[in-house]
Design an enzyme around this catalytic site. Structure first.
Site, PDB file in Angstrom:
ATOM      1  CG  HIS A   1     -22.664  52.789   5.833  1.00  0.00           C
ATOM      2  ND1 HIS A   1     -21.682  53.688   5.467  1.00  0.00           N
ATOM      3  CD2 HIS A   1     -23.350  52.494   4.705  1.00  0.00           C
ATOM      4  CE1 HIS A   1     -21.776  53.926   4.164  1.00  0.00           C
ATOM      5  NE2 HIS A   1     -22.777  53.220   3.677  1.00  0.00           N
TER       6      HIS A   1
ATOM      7  CB  CYS B   1     -20.694  51.739   1.570  1.00  0.00           C
ATOM      8  SG  CYS B   1     -22.078  52.136   0.474  1.00  0.00           S
TER       9      CYS B   1
ATOM     10  CD  GLU C   1     -19.851  54.178   8.483  1.00  0.00           C
ATOM     11  OE1 GLU C   1     -20.205  54.752   7.432  1.00  0.00           O
ATOM     12  OE2 GLU C   1     -19.678  52.934   8.550  1.00  0.00           O
TER      13      GLU C   1
END
EC number: 6.3.5.3
Length: 233
Positions: A201, A92, A203
């Site tokens: 994302h 990002c 994560e």
């Protein structure tokens, strides 16, 4: 890695305004590596095997997203290290920083419609041969969250043509483009496939309890299973 029995050390850069550095550290740990905090004002990369630029709003996104972060001492140190082959993942805002620093082509601009987008997003993996996507299959569809206001990927026509011809589009949006990115591009890589930038994302997709699934975890295990062996001494 300096010792066969030691876990890989993956540096995670924290800028003023970073939001996802701690979540990224948890993902790195879940993948079996050791997260190492890297401060934006430092320039020491000794002892790290790879680096992640996490999501957030570095320096408040003043001027442009990532435009100020590119001048930080840490990014200045990353540029030559990246060109020497250090694996780097930009998530990002990290993707935006990589483009601003000239490590990846193109730019990320305001979403079409000018709205912040936050949702689980279907993606198709189109370049499974990068340092960060070796654990995926070509054409595999995965679900990873997106959350951004400046995620529309743009580039000159010749750059887009080169990315497509060279197989450097890493992931592409499926089932609806959330931001108006050219050719539904969600992430790209450099020519040597050691640097990957993407707007989604990963994560936030490493645990069934807190995310849409675990499709993002392999982005962190990929770098451990393959490319890091090339940097071991």
């Amino acid at each position: 890695m300096t010792e066969a029995d030691s876990p890989a050390r993956i540096g995670i850069v924290t800028f003023p305004g970073s939001l996802d550095d701690q979540d990224t550290a948890l993902a790195v740990r879940a993948a079996g590596a050791e997260p190492v905090s890297l401060w934006h004002g430092d320039s020491d990369l000794a002892g790290v095997d790879a680096v992640i630029l996490p999501g957030g709003f570095s320096y408040g996104d003043y001027l442009r997203a990532g435009a100020i972060a590119r001048f930080s001492p840490m990014v200045a140190a990353l540029v030559p290290a990246a060109r020497a082959g250090l694996p780097i993942l930009g998530i990002c805002n990290g993707f935006q920083v990589l483009c601003e620093a000239g490590l990846l082509p193109g730019a990320l601009t305001r979403n079409v419609g000018l709205h912040f987008v936050c949702r689980d997003q279907r993606l198709r993996v189109e370049a499974p041969g990068t340092a960060w996507t070796r654990g995926y299959q070509d054409g595999e569809e995965i679900v990873i969250p997106v959350k951004h206001g400046d995620g529309r990927y743009v580039a000159a026509p010749d750059v887009l043509a080169e990315l497509e011809a060279a197989g450097r589009v890493v992931v592409r949006y499926v089932g609806g483009n959330p931001n108006g990115s050219a050719a539904d591009i969600a992430g790209i890589c450099n020519e040597s496939r050691t640097i990957v930038g993407l707007m989604p994302h990963p994560e936030h997709a490493v645990d069934d309890l807190t995310g849409p699934g675990v499709d993002g975890l392999r982005m962190f295990t990929s770098v451990l299973s393959g490319f890091l062996s090339a940097f071991s001494s």
